[in-house]
Write a protein that holds these residues in place. Structure first.
Motif, PDB file in Angstrom:
ATOM      1  N   ASP A 244       0.818  -1.217   0.000  1.00 16.17           N
ATOM      2  CA  ASP A 244       0.000   0.000   0.000  1.00 16.17           C
ATOM      3  C   ASP A 244       0.850   1.265   0.000  1.00 16.17           C
ATOM      4  N   LEU A 245       2.161   1.113  -0.114  1.00 15.47           N
ATOM      5  CA  LEU A 245       3.065   2.261  -0.119  1.00 15.47           C
ATOM      6  C   LEU A 245       2.632   3.306  -1.148  1.00 15.47           C
ATOM      7  N   VAL A 246       2.665   4.560  -0.730  1.00 15.49           N
ATOM      8  CA  VAL A 246       2.385   5.691  -1.609  1.00 15.49           C
ATOM      9  C   VAL A 246       3.634   6.564  -1.625  1.00 15.49           C
ATOM     10  N   LEU A 247       4.180   6.804  -2.816  1.00 13.80           N
ATOM     11  CA  LEU A 247       5.344   7.671  -2.989  1.00 13.80           C
ATOM     12  C   LEU A 247       4.851   9.051  -3.413  1.00 13.80           C
ATOM     13  N   ILE A 248       5.209  10.065  -2.648  1.00 11.62           N
ATOM     14  CA  ILE A 248       4.765  11.424  -2.921  1.00 11.62           C
ATOM     15  C   ILE A 248       5.994  12.307  -3.105  1.00 11.62           C
ATOM     16  N   GLN A 249       6.106  12.906  -4.278  1.00  9.76           N
ATOM     17  CA  GLN A 249       7.193  13.851  -4.527  1.00  9.76           C
ATOM     18  C   GLN A 249       6.564  15.211  -4.785  1.00  9.76           C
ATOM     19  N   ILE A 250       6.993  16.203  -4.019  1.00  9.42           N
ATOM     20  CA  ILE A 250       6.411  17.535  -4.100  1.00  9.42           C
ATOM     21  C   ILE A 250       7.504  18.529  -4.457  1.00  9.42           C
ATOM     22  N   THR A 251       7.318  19.233  -5.558  1.00 10.49           N
ATOM     23  CA  THR A 251       8.228  20.306  -5.940  1.00 10.49           C
ATOM     24  C   THR A 251       7.675  21.593  -5.356  1.00 10.49           C
ATOM     25  N   VAL A 252       8.519  22.314  -4.627  1.00  7.47           N
ATOM     26  CA  VAL A 252       8.108  23.546  -3.947  1.00  7.47           C
ATOM     27  C   VAL A 252       9.203  24.599  -4.097  1.00  7.47           C
ATOM     28  N   SER A 253       8.830  25.847  -3.868  1.00 10.02           N
ATOM     29  CA  SER A 253       9.830  26.911  -3.803  1.00 10.02           C
ATOM     30  C   SER A 253      10.681  26.706  -2.555  1.00 10.02           C
ATOM     31  N   ASN A 254      11.933  27.098  -2.630  1.00  8.51           N
ATOM     32  CA  ASN A 254      12.875  26.874  -1.527  1.00  8.51           C
ATOM     33  C   ASN A 254      12.766  27.961  -0.455  1.00  8.51           C
TER      34      ASN A 254
ATOM     35  N   LEU B 229      10.644  16.073  -0.890  1.00  2.70           N
ATOM     36  CA  LEU B 229      10.504  17.449  -1.363  1.00  2.70           C
ATOM     37  C   LEU B 229      11.630  17.784  -2.325  1.00  2.70           C
ATOM     38  N   VAL B 230      11.291  18.419  -3.418  1.00  2.70           N
ATOM     39  CA  VAL B 230      12.265  18.939  -4.367  1.00  2.70           C
ATOM     40  C   VAL B 230      12.116  20.450  -4.325  1.00  2.70           C
ATOM     41  N   GLU B 231      13.162  21.134  -3.897  1.00  5.68           N
ATOM     42  CA  GLU B 231      13.093  22.590  -3.755  1.00  5.68           C
ATOM     43  C   GLU B 231      13.727  23.278  -4.954  1.00  5.68           C
ATOM     44  N   VAL B 232      13.043  24.292  -5.440  1.00 10.68           N
ATOM     45  CA  VAL B 232      13.535  25.062  -6.578  1.00 10.68           C
ATOM     46  C   VAL B 232      13.437  26.554  -6.252  1.00 10.68           C
ATOM     47  N   ALA B 233      14.238  27.356  -6.959  1.00 11.85           N
ATOM     48  CA  ALA B 233      14.158  28.810  -6.803  1.00 11.85           C
ATOM     49  C   ALA B 233      12.809  29.297  -7.334  1.00 11.85           C
ATOM     50  N   LYS B 234      12.301  30.354  -6.738  1.00 13.22           N
ATOM     51  CA  LYS B 234      10.979  30.863  -7.113  1.00 13.22           C
ATOM     52  C   LYS B 234      10.887  31.239  -8.597  1.00 13.22           C
ATOM     53  N   GLU B 235      11.991  31.679  -9.176  1.00 12.09           N
ATOM     54  CA  GLU B 235      11.941  32.097 -10.583  1.00 12.09           C
ATOM     55  C   GLU B 235      11.824  30.914 -11.551  1.00 12.09           C
ATOM     56  N   ASN B 236      11.857  29.694 -11.019  1.00 14.57           N
ATOM     57  CA  ASN B 236      11.763  28.508 -11.870  1.00 14.57           C
ATOM     58  C   ASN B 236      10.338  28.054 -12.136  1.00 14.57           C
TER      59      ASN B 236
END
Length: 126
Positions: free
Chosen positions: A65-75, A108-115
């Motif tokens: 039942d594993l759920v993999l969640i990847q969330i890209t967000v501003s850093n 969590l994958v963090e990116v710069a806001k301008e991306n």
């Protein structure tokens, strides 16, 4: 502006998948101050041959039942906010659709806001 990609084994009913969307969105709103209506999420289902995981890595007893969640967000979030998000996601998905906390894997994958471009070919945050 989080962008969430959720992966799980195929075969769960629509209500189960919608509960994952709802719980994840609620957790993001409560811990990351995500604005109302900021919902950009996908769920991808995989058959058993296309979904591999360790049933015991880091001492966590996972199931199919594993759920993999990847969330890209501003850093822009603190470590405390990230910890709160992880805990809130596990709790929310435990409430509905009834996932065990051991079966909630979040990255969590963090990116710069301008991306980010939210449409019209514009970099709205830049």
């Amino acid at each position: 502006m989080p962008l969430a990609h959720i992966s799980l084994r195929a075969g769960k009913p629509e209500a189960y998948r919608q509960a994952i969307f709802d719980g994840l969105y609620r957790a993001l709103r409560e811990t990351f101050d995500v604005p109302e209506d900021d919902q950009f999420m996908t769920i991808t289902e995989h058959d058993a041959a296309s979904f591999r995981y360790s049933p015991s890595y880091f001492g966590v007893a996972r199931s199919d039942d594993l759920v993999l969640i990847q969330i890209t967000v501003s850093n822009t979030r603190t470590v405390a906010q990230k910890k709160a998000l992880f805990g809130r996601i596990a709790a929310a998905l435990g409430e509905s659709p009834g996932l065990r906390p051991e079966d909630v894997f979040v990255n969590l994958v963090e990116v710069a806001k301008e991306n980010w471009s939210f449409g019209h070919g514009l970099a709205q945050y830049a």
